[in-house]
Design a protein around this motif. Structure first.
Motif, PDB file in Angstrom:
ATOM      1  N   VAL A  12       0.844  -1.226  -0.073  1.00  0.00           N
ATOM      2  CA  VAL A  12      -0.053  -0.036  -0.013  1.00  0.00           C
ATOM      3  C   VAL A  12       0.841   1.368  -0.102  1.00  0.00           C
ATOM      4  O   VAL A  12       1.858   1.281   0.849  1.00  0.00           O
ATOM      5  CB  VAL A  12      -0.957   0.146   1.241  1.00  0.00           C
ATOM      6  CG1 VAL A  12      -1.717   1.300   1.273  1.00  0.00           C
ATOM      7  CG2 VAL A  12      -1.809  -1.106   1.309  1.00  0.00           C
ATOM      8  N   ARG A  13       0.433   2.028  -0.690  1.00  0.00           N
ATOM      9  CA  ARG A  13       1.463   3.301  -1.044  1.00  0.00           C
ATOM     10  C   ARG A  13       0.341   4.512  -0.508  1.00  0.00           C
ATOM     11  O   ARG A  13      -0.636   4.535  -1.095  1.00  0.00           O
ATOM     12  CB  ARG A  13       1.912   3.763  -2.385  1.00  0.00           C
ATOM     13  CG  ARG A  13       2.766   2.733  -2.978  1.00  0.00           C
ATOM     14  CD  ARG A  13       3.620   3.210  -4.105  1.00  0.00           C
ATOM     15  NE  ARG A  13       2.974   3.901  -5.089  1.00  0.00           N
ATOM     16  CZ  ARG A  13       3.483   4.322  -6.320  1.00  0.00           C
ATOM     17  NH1 ARG A  13       4.574   4.079  -6.320  1.00  0.00           N
ATOM     18  NH2 ARG A  13       2.840   5.038  -6.989  1.00  0.00           N
ATOM     19  N   GLU A  14       0.985   5.315   0.576  1.00  0.00           N
ATOM     20  CA  GLU A  14       0.087   6.470   0.926  1.00  0.00           C
ATOM     21  C   GLU A  14       1.059   7.831   0.771  1.00  0.00           C
ATOM     22  O   GLU A  14       1.688   8.269   1.766  1.00  0.00           O
ATOM     23  CB  GLU A  14      -0.612   6.452   2.399  1.00  0.00           C
ATOM     24  CG  GLU A  14      -1.615   5.206   2.483  1.00  0.00           C
ATOM     25  CD  GLU A  14      -2.111   5.220   3.979  1.00  0.00           C
ATOM     26  OE1 GLU A  14      -1.667   6.099   4.780  1.00  0.00           O
ATOM     27  OE2 GLU A  14      -2.710   4.147   4.189  1.00  0.00           O
ATOM     28  N   PRO A  43      18.089   9.936  -0.668  1.00  0.00           N
ATOM     29  CA  PRO A  43      18.828   9.012  -1.187  1.00  0.00           C
ATOM     30  C   PRO A  43      18.566   7.867  -1.898  1.00  0.00           C
ATOM     31  O   PRO A  43      17.474   7.267  -1.691  1.00  0.00           O
ATOM     32  CB  PRO A  43      19.326   8.604   0.335  1.00  0.00           C
ATOM     33  CG  PRO A  43      19.093   9.471   1.155  1.00  0.00           C
ATOM     34  CD  PRO A  43      17.669  10.195   0.684  1.00  0.00           C
ATOM     35  N   SER A  44      19.416   7.554  -3.088  1.00  0.00           N
ATOM     36  CA  SER A  44      19.006   6.532  -3.770  1.00  0.00           C
ATOM     37  C   SER A  44      19.193   5.272  -3.086  1.00  0.00           C
ATOM     38  O   SER A  44      19.711   4.896  -2.080  1.00  0.00           O
ATOM     39  CB  SER A  44      19.844   6.488  -5.043  1.00  0.00           C
ATOM     40  OG  SER A  44      21.162   6.504  -4.520  1.00  0.00           O
ATOM     41  N   MET A  45      18.298   4.272  -3.466  1.00  0.00           N
ATOM     42  CA  MET A  45      18.320   2.793  -2.733  1.00  0.00           C
ATOM     43  C   MET A  45      18.094   2.992  -1.052  1.00  0.00           C
ATOM     44  O   MET A  45      18.573   2.500  -0.353  1.00  0.00           O
ATOM     45  CB  MET A  45      19.462   2.179  -2.875  1.00  0.00           C
ATOM     46  CG  MET A  45      19.814   1.597  -4.294  1.00  0.00           C
ATOM     47  SD  MET A  45      18.498   0.159  -4.714  1.00  0.00           S
ATOM     48  CE  MET A  45      19.568  -1.009  -3.618  1.00  0.00           C
ATOM     49  N   LEU A  46      17.111   4.041  -1.110  1.00  0.00           N
ATOM     50  CA  LEU A  46      16.580   4.416   0.400  1.00  0.00           C
ATOM     51  C   LEU A  46      15.630   3.292   1.030  1.00  0.00           C
ATOM     52  O   LEU A  46      15.587   2.668   2.085  1.00  0.00           O
ATOM     53  CB  LEU A  46      16.186   5.925   0.458  1.00  0.00           C
ATOM     54  CG  LEU A  46      15.761   6.083   2.173  1.00  0.00           C
ATOM     55  CD1 LEU A  46      16.572   6.252   2.919  1.00  0.00           C
ATOM     56  CD2 LEU A  46      14.970   7.471   1.705  1.00  0.00           C
ATOM     57  N   LEU A  47      14.726   3.088  -0.007  1.00  0.00           N
ATOM     58  CA  LEU A  47      13.324   2.417   0.532  1.00  0.00           C
ATOM     59  C   LEU A  47      13.499   0.834   0.400  1.00  0.00           C
ATOM     60  O   LEU A  47      12.984   0.188   1.306  1.00  0.00           O
ATOM     61  CB  LEU A  47      12.268   2.783  -0.255  1.00  0.00           C
ATOM     62  CG  LEU A  47      11.745   4.171  -0.079  1.00  0.00           C
ATOM     63  CD1 LEU A  47      10.563   4.409  -0.864  1.00  0.00           C
ATOM     64  CD2 LEU A  47      11.353   4.593   1.364  1.00  0.00           C
ATOM     65  N   GLN A  48      14.294   0.380  -0.703  1.00  0.00           N
ATOM     66  CA  GLN A  48      14.287  -1.137  -0.896  1.00  0.00           C
ATOM     67  C   GLN A  48      14.841  -1.874   0.365  1.00  0.00           C
ATOM     68  O   GLN A  48      14.445  -3.005   0.623  1.00  0.00           O
ATOM     69  CB  GLN A  48      15.285  -1.191  -1.979  1.00  0.00           C
ATOM     70  CG  GLN A  48      15.347  -2.602  -2.667  1.00  0.00           C
ATOM     71  CD  GLN A  48      16.160  -3.443  -1.732  1.00  0.00           C
ATOM     72  OE1 GLN A  48      17.437  -2.995  -1.334  1.00  0.00           O
ATOM     73  NE2 GLN A  48      16.218  -4.770  -1.626  1.00  0.00           N
ATOM     74  N   VAL A  91       2.715  -4.360   3.443  1.00  0.00           N
ATOM     75  CA  VAL A  91       3.748  -3.561   3.829  1.00  0.00           C
ATOM     76  C   VAL A  91       3.082  -2.218   3.284  1.00  0.00           C
ATOM     77  O   VAL A  91       2.627  -2.037   2.047  1.00  0.00           O
ATOM     78  CB  VAL A  91       5.303  -3.880   2.853  1.00  0.00           C
ATOM     79  CG1 VAL A  91       5.982  -2.780   2.855  1.00  0.00           C
ATOM     80  CG2 VAL A  91       5.639  -4.931   3.222  1.00  0.00           C
ATOM     81  N   ARG A  92       3.423  -1.043   4.102  1.00  0.00           N
ATOM     82  CA  ARG A  92       2.737   0.255   3.735  1.00  0.00           C
ATOM     83  C   ARG A  92       3.776   1.293   3.510  1.00  0.00           C
ATOM     84  O   ARG A  92       4.706   1.423   4.715  1.00  0.00           O
ATOM     85  CB  ARG A  92       1.755   0.684   4.773  1.00  0.00           C
ATOM     86  CG  ARG A  92       0.918   1.819   4.545  1.00  0.00           C
ATOM     87  CD  ARG A  92      -0.122   2.064   5.673  1.00  0.00           C
ATOM     88  NE  ARG A  92      -0.832   0.993   6.174  1.00  0.00           N
ATOM     89  CZ  ARG A  92      -2.081   0.520   5.491  1.00  0.00           C
ATOM     90  NH1 ARG A  92      -2.664   1.207   4.710  1.00  0.00           N
ATOM     91  NH2 ARG A  92      -2.619  -0.490   5.807  1.00  0.00           N
ATOM     92  N   VAL A  93       3.893   2.117   2.870  1.00  0.00           N
ATOM     93  CA  VAL A  93       5.056   3.174   2.700  1.00  0.00           C
ATOM     94  C   VAL A  93       4.304   4.594   2.730  1.00  0.00           C
ATOM     95  O   VAL A  93       3.134   4.635   1.847  1.00  0.00           O
ATOM     96  CB  VAL A  93       5.674   3.099   1.327  1.00  0.00           C
ATOM     97  CG1 VAL A  93       6.787   4.449   1.118  1.00  0.00           C
ATOM     98  CG2 VAL A  93       6.460   2.044   1.244  1.00  0.00           C
TER      99      VAL A  93
END
Length: 451
Positions: A317-319, A330-335, A355-357
């Motif tokens: 889920v994306r909010e 920063p690149s590769m922050l969320l993965q 998983v919710r971002v």
């Protein structure tokens, strides 16, 4: 009268130090000083900048009819420019600095200043190495080192420089004596008499007025070099941290492919295709910062791989606040954070999970949350997560390099309920020029808590 002359000489030293300090505030001039090799254009530019500064002092003395004698540093400026920039810089600077005096009828000034600039260039040529000019020492220190037989070549060169500077002052005095009718401006000729101690004071002032700017500019050079070295170290550190993430992600994905090859070759082929897209994106991403939009797209590709394995058990889920979609992160922050949620939070749950971002912008700060409703993290392990968790510690280290004490990162977790990882960084609009070499000295707070 003697006291008045000594005050003028002291003011002259203060003016020399002040002018040198003013020039260090010019980023362009500092870059000129840092260059080891200079083109003809660079040398001319250096001469022009110095001519404006030192020539203004000569002009001020001329306009006030010698009322401000202490501000005339034309001879010292010409000599120093030759020592730092070479013949072209010294000669051109000497000619330009002398122009106000020429208009005042001091017709030998241009010859004197140009000769001083050439003498400075000669000193640069005979220097034992490129740093020798910057390492000039005062006569007492040079003699002490010479007697102790340490660093003979730099010490001997320092003594030669001292002699040449004093020789330039002697030439000025000689020309003023031979041509008293406005040949050149000279303090000794203007004052007359004063005894030998005043003569010594004049020569000492000329020597210090030439060496003080070099000392001040050398301090600025060292400061700038340290900044550049720190920047290089930070860049290397970021590169190392990025290399740590990519193999970690790659190996986990290849393990998933290995488990699918025998069970479902078609799905394995799809996973390899998705992985190739991700790797191409990584290879095309050399920057430390990237728009949040691209990070989310990267997560979509990553989750497409994971969903092949987990199927409908994995939900995403994306909010995302629309105001944050184009902000830089920063690149590769969320993965790594999403991967942690899947591997350690949801993988062991029979019915999977979500998983919710989330993202939002508040008072110039970008806040990002990665949440899951997985098994959670035991409190004992949570306390050591920033030191032991590969993904979490890597993200924290990269944030520290990029933002210093201007970021926050925290993890809240409760066994059986899930984990929430939060990041707060300054708002970075697309096109921002923030680099790792701007990071402050103090480390940021990495907060770990149990909710």
């Amino acid at each position: 009268m003697l006291e008045q002359h000594l005050v003028i000489l002291m003011v002259k030293l203060a003016v020399a130090a002040s002018l040198a300090s003013v020039l260090t505030r010019s980023a362009r001039f500092t870059q000129m000083l840092l260059r080891e090799e200079r083109t003809l254009i660079h040398r001319v530019q250096m001469a022009l900048v110095s001519a404006v500064i030192f020539g203004s002092g000569v002009a001020a003395r001329v306009v006030t009819r010698d009322a401000y004698q202490a501000v005339d540093l034309g001879l010292e400026g010409s000599l120093v420019m030759g020592m730092l920039g070479g013949y072209v810089t010294g000669l051109l600077a000497g000619v330009l600095i002398s122009i106000p005096a020429m208009f005042n009828g001091e017709l030998l000034t241009m010859i004197l200043f140009a000769a001083a600039g050439v003498l400075g260039g000669l000193l640069r040529d005979v220097a034992p190495d490129r740093e020798a000019i910057w390492k000039l020492t005062f006569p007492d220190q040079a003699l002490f080192r010479l007697l102790r037989k340490r660093d003979l070549r730099p010490t001997a060169f320092s003594l030669v420089c001292v002699i040449v500077i004093l020789l330039a002052e002697f030439l000025r005095f000689t020309l003023a004596k031979l041509f008293p009718n406005r040949g050149v401006f000279d303090l000794q000729e203007k004052w007359g008499g004063g005894g030998p101690w005043l003569v010594v004071a004049v020569y000492a002032t000329t020597l210090l007025s030439a060496m003080l700017p070099i000392k001040i500019w050398n301090s600025k050079r060292y400061e700038r070099k340290l900044e550049l070295q720190q920047s290089s170290l930070n860049e290397a550190r970021l590169a190392a941290l990025s290399r740590q993430i990519n193999p970690h992600f790659l190996f986990n994905t290849l393990n998933s492919v290995a488990s699918l090859i025998r069970l479902d070759p078609e799905q394995a082929r799809q996973v390899v295709y998705k992985l190739s897209k991700i790797l191409r994106r990584l290879l095309r991403q050399p920057e430390n910062l990237t728009p949040l939009r691209e990070e989310l797209s990267f997560i979509d590709d990553y989750l497409a791989i994971e969903m092949v394995r987990f199927g409908e058990k994995l939900r995403f889920v994306r909010e995302i606040d629309p105001a944050t979609i184009d902000l830089l992160v920063p690149s590769m922050l969320l993965q790594p954070l999403v991967e942690n949620s899947i591997r350690h939070g949801l993988a062991s749950k029979v019915d999977g999970g979500t998983v919710r971002v989330r993202s939002r912008l508040s008072e110039g700060r970008l806040q990002i949350l990665v949440e899951d409703d997985g098994v959670g993290i035991p409190e004992a392990k949570l306390a050591r997560l920033f030191e032991q968790g590969i993904g979490v510690s890597n993200v924290n280290e990269r944030l520290k390099v990029l933002f210093g004490d201007e970021y926050k990162m925290w993890i809240d977790s409760r066994p059986g309920e899930g984990t929430s990882t939060g990041i707060e960084i300054p708002e970075q609009a697309a096109g921002a020029t923030r680099h790792s070499d701007e990071s402050p000295d103090k480390p940021a707070d990495a907060l770990v808590g149990s909710r």
